[in-house]
Structure formats: C-alpha cells, structure tokens
Design a protein around this motif. Sequence first.
Motif, PDB file in Angstrom:
ATOM      1  N   VAL A  99       7.969   6.603  82.122  1.00 34.57           N
ATOM      2  CA  VAL A  99       7.196   6.275  80.932  1.00 34.57           C
ATOM      3  C   VAL A  99       8.107   6.369  79.713  1.00 34.57           C
ATOM      4  CG1 VAL A  99       5.240   6.938  79.483  1.00 34.57           C
ATOM      5  CG2 VAL A  99       5.078   7.155  81.971  1.00 34.57           C
ATOM      6  N   GLY A 100       8.020   5.387  78.839  1.00 34.75           N
ATOM      7  CA  GLY A 100       8.748   5.412  77.582  1.00 34.75           C
ATOM      8  C   GLY A 100       7.767   5.477  76.431  1.00 34.75           C
ATOM      9  N   SER A 101       8.238   6.003  75.307  1.00 29.37           N
ATOM     10  CA  SER A 101       7.391   6.144  74.135  1.00 29.37           C
ATOM     11  C   SER A 101       8.022   5.414  72.962  1.00 29.37           C
ATOM     12  CB  SER A 101       7.218   7.631  73.801  1.00 29.37           C
ATOM     13  OG  SER A 101       6.449   7.794  72.641  1.00 29.37           O
ATOM     14  N   VAL A 102       7.172   4.737  72.189  1.00 23.60           N
ATOM     15  CA  VAL A 102       7.614   4.074  70.966  1.00 23.60           C
ATOM     16  C   VAL A 102       6.625   4.384  69.847  1.00 23.60           C
ATOM     17  CG1 VAL A 102       8.730   2.156  72.198  1.00 23.60           C
ATOM     18  CG2 VAL A 102       6.366   1.908  71.408  1.00 23.60           C
ATOM     19  N   THR A 103       7.077   4.118  68.640  1.00 19.15           N
ATOM     20  CA  THR A 103       6.189   4.112  67.489  1.00 19.15           C
ATOM     21  C   THR A 103       6.167   2.683  66.974  1.00 19.15           C
ATOM     22  OG1 THR A 103       6.736   6.392  66.907  1.00 19.15           O
ATOM     23  CG2 THR A 103       5.801   5.019  65.163  1.00 19.15           C
ATOM     24  N   TYR A 104       4.957   2.152  66.779  1.00 24.98           N
ATOM     25  CA  TYR A 104       4.782   0.832  66.181  1.00 24.98           C
ATOM     26  C   TYR A 104       4.520   1.016  64.695  1.00 24.98           C
ATOM     27  CZ  TYR A 104       3.879  -0.959  70.933  1.00 24.98           C
ATOM     28  OH  TYR A 104       3.975  -1.310  72.247  1.00 24.98           O
ATOM     29  N   GLU A 105       5.257   0.284  63.888  1.00 30.23           N
ATOM     30  CA  GLU A 105       5.054   0.270  62.442  1.00 30.23           C
ATOM     31  C   GLU A 105       4.667  -1.161  62.074  1.00 30.23           C
ATOM     32  OE1 GLU A 105       7.826   0.883  58.498  1.00 30.23           O
ATOM     33  OE2 GLU A 105       8.407   1.897  60.354  1.00 30.23           O
ATOM     34  N   ASP A 106       3.407  -1.354  61.716  1.00 30.97           N
ATOM     35  CA  ASP A 106       2.872  -2.692  61.506  1.00 30.97           C
ATOM     36  C   ASP A 106       2.419  -2.928  60.071  1.00 30.97           C
ATOM     37  OD1 ASP A 106       3.051  -3.462  64.255  1.00 30.97           O
ATOM     38  OD2 ASP A 106       1.197  -2.374  64.661  1.00 30.97           O
ATOM     39  N   THR A 107       2.592  -4.164  59.631  1.00 29.22           N
ATOM     40  CA  THR A 107       1.933  -4.653  58.429  1.00 29.22           C
ATOM     41  C   THR A 107       0.883  -5.640  58.918  1.00 29.22           C
ATOM     42  OG1 THR A 107       3.943  -4.417  57.114  1.00 29.22           O
ATOM     43  CG2 THR A 107       2.213  -5.854  56.228  1.00 29.22           C
ATOM     44  N   ILE A 108      -0.345  -5.441  58.473  1.00 28.59           N
ATOM     45  CA  ILE A 108      -1.470  -6.250  58.924  1.00 28.59           C
ATOM     46  C   ILE A 108      -2.154  -6.824  57.691  1.00 28.59           C
ATOM     47  CG2 ILE A 108      -3.657  -6.200  60.183  1.00 28.59           C
ATOM     48  CD1 ILE A 108      -2.468  -3.740  61.711  1.00 28.59           C
ATOM     49  N   GLU A 109      -2.430  -8.125  57.746  1.00 26.60           N
ATOM     50  CA  GLU A 109      -3.052  -8.780  56.601  1.00 26.60           C
ATOM     51  C   GLU A 109      -4.302  -9.529  57.033  1.00 26.60           C
ATOM     52  OE1 GLU A 109      -0.263 -11.185  54.429  1.00 26.60           O
ATOM     53  OE2 GLU A 109       1.188  -9.540  54.304  1.00 26.60           O
ATOM     54  N   ARG A 110      -5.253  -9.599  56.097  1.00 25.12           N
ATOM     55  CA  ARG A 110      -6.453 -10.397  56.331  1.00 25.12           C
ATOM     56  C   ARG A 110      -6.117 -11.851  55.993  1.00 25.12           C
ATOM     57  NH1 ARG A 110     -11.729  -8.227  55.468  1.00 25.12           N
ATOM     58  NH2 ARG A 110     -10.781  -6.916  53.853  1.00 25.12           N
ATOM     59  N   VAL A 111      -6.300 -12.727  56.973  1.00 23.54           N
ATOM     60  CA  VAL A 111      -6.097 -14.166  56.793  1.00 23.54           C
ATOM     61  C   VAL A 111      -7.428 -14.855  57.110  1.00 23.54           C
ATOM     62  CG1 VAL A 111      -3.622 -14.040  57.303  1.00 23.54           C
ATOM     63  CG2 VAL A 111      -5.236 -14.449  59.162  1.00 23.54           C
ATOM     64  N   ASP A 112      -7.459 -16.164  57.045  1.00 21.88           N
ATOM     65  CA  ASP A 112      -8.710 -16.892  57.300  1.00 21.88           C
ATOM     66  C   ASP A 112      -9.314 -16.537  58.661  1.00 21.88           C
ATOM     67  OD1 ASP A 112      -8.543 -18.123  54.834  1.00 21.88           O
ATOM     68  OD2 ASP A 112      -7.685 -19.991  55.634  1.00 21.88           O
ATOM     69  N   ALA A 113      -8.485 -16.303  59.665  1.00 26.93           N
ATOM     70  CA  ALA A 113      -8.957 -15.999  61.018  1.00 26.93           C
ATOM     71  C   ALA A 113      -9.316 -14.520  61.208  1.00 26.93           C
ATOM     72  CB  ALA A 113      -7.897 -16.404  62.040  1.00 26.93           C
ATOM     73  N   GLY A 114      -9.108 -13.696  60.183  1.00 28.01           N
ATOM     74  CA  GLY A 114      -9.382 -12.257  60.294  1.00 28.01           C
ATOM     75  C   GLY A 114      -8.103 -11.463  60.116  1.00 28.01           C
ATOM     76  N   TRP A 115      -8.105 -10.222  60.562  1.00 27.98           N
ATOM     77  CA  TRP A 115      -6.930  -9.358  60.446  1.00 27.98           C
ATOM     78  C   TRP A 115      -5.891  -9.762  61.481  1.00 27.98           C
ATOM     79  CZ3 TRP A 115      -6.301  -6.313  56.390  1.00 27.98           C
ATOM     80  CH2 TRP A 115      -7.414  -5.903  55.673  1.00 27.98           C
ATOM     81  N   ARG A 116      -4.625  -9.891  61.036  1.00 23.62           N
ATOM     82  CA  ARG A 116      -3.532 -10.270  61.933  1.00 23.62           C
ATOM     83  C   ARG A 116      -2.278  -9.489  61.562  1.00 23.62           C
ATOM     84  NH1 ARG A 116      -7.432 -11.989  63.903  1.00 23.62           N
ATOM     85  NH2 ARG A 116      -7.855 -14.070  64.716  1.00 23.62           N
ATOM     86  N   ILE A 117      -1.455  -9.213  62.553  1.00 20.70           N
ATOM     87  CA  ILE A 117      -0.174  -8.532  62.346  1.00 20.70           C
ATOM     88  C   ILE A 117       0.810  -9.552  61.784  1.00 20.70           C
ATOM     89  CG2 ILE A 117       1.734  -7.287  63.437  1.00 20.70           C
ATOM     90  CD1 ILE A 117      -0.341  -6.513  65.682  1.00 20.70           C
ATOM     91  N   THR A 118       1.455  -9.202  60.668  1.00 20.60           N
ATOM     92  CA  THR A 118       2.461 -10.085  60.065  1.00 20.60           C
ATOM     93  C   THR A 118       3.876  -9.581  60.314  1.00 20.60           C
ATOM     94  OG1 THR A 118       2.365  -8.922  57.945  1.00 20.60           O
ATOM     95  CG2 THR A 118       0.895 -10.825  58.228  1.00 20.60           C
ATOM     96  N   HIS A 119       4.003  -8.289  60.567  1.00 16.90           N
ATOM     97  CA  HIS A 119       5.327  -7.699  60.768  1.00 16.90           C
ATOM     98  C   HIS A 119       5.176  -6.453  61.627  1.00 16.90           C
ATOM     99  CE1 HIS A 119       9.164  -5.705  59.630  1.00 16.90           C
ATOM    100  NE2 HIS A 119       9.585  -6.948  59.613  1.00 16.90           N
ATOM    101  N   ARG A 120       5.984  -6.362  62.673  1.00 15.39           N
ATOM    102  CA  ARG A 120       5.958  -5.189  63.549  1.00 15.39           C
ATOM    103  C   ARG A 120       7.385  -4.723  63.790  1.00 15.39           C
ATOM    104  NH1 ARG A 120       2.524  -4.453  68.965  1.00 15.39           N
ATOM    105  NH2 ARG A 120       1.164  -3.473  67.411  1.00 15.39           N
TER     106      ARG A 120
END
Length: 131
Positions: A99-120
């Motif tokens: 098993v490996g462990s990571v940390t995700y650091e995300d920027t999430i923005e509201r667009v016409d389709a809803g919330w989406r990840i723009t940068h990970r």
Amino acid sequence: MTPEDHTAISDLLNRHGHLIDSGDFDGAATLFTPDAVYDVTALGGGILVGATAFREAALALGDANPVAHHVTNIVLEEAGPDRVHALSKGLGVMTNGTVGSVTYEDTIERVDAGWRITHRIVHPRRRPLHP
C-alpha cells in the motif's frame, strides 16, 4: 460554501477511485475540467494536461497501476465564490498487496457542469512526520 456544495465536492473526490479502478476513463474525465492539470511529477509522471493525457499515462502504467484507490480525510477550504482548495489523503493498493500513501492537493471550481477539479498535485508520502 453551502452544505450542498460540500457534499458535491466530497462526492466528486470520492468518485475518482471508483472510476479509475474500473477503467472508466470517460467517467473519470467528467471529474475534471477539459484543461485540468494533473501534476504527478513527484511520482515520476510529470505534468499531465487534459483527459487524453490522463488516460494515456494510466494505460502506459498498465499492471503497475494500483488495483484500488481510496480517498479519505477530505478537508475543504473556500478560496472564492466558485473556487475551493481541497486536501485529501489517498491510499493505493498494489497487485502484490503493498500500500502506498499520497496527499492530493486540488483546486476545484464551479463551472457550468458543476464542481470540477482544475488542478491536482499528487504528493507521495514516504517518510513519517514529514511534510
């Protein structure tokens, strides 16, 4: 951020593992904006831009991909009326049981389709008590 936004964003992050583990790259692409940046430099994969690059990288890894991705410890911080910074933990279970462990650091923005990840950015966790 409303409670509904919080739930929608948490669901967005949680769906990632289900879609990737099942090989549903089209479904996984709906979690991101079309020009999303996926930074796996710390894992040796460089910076990927867009769903096609994500798919190609995963397919190139083949059996070296985890068989299971688990997201946990989601922390959301409002960064504007339609922008959220998210920090979460990821566990990847490999075919040999390690098993490996990571940390995700995300920027999430509201667009016409809803919330989406723009940068990970994916940060591997290889040492205890170390940022």
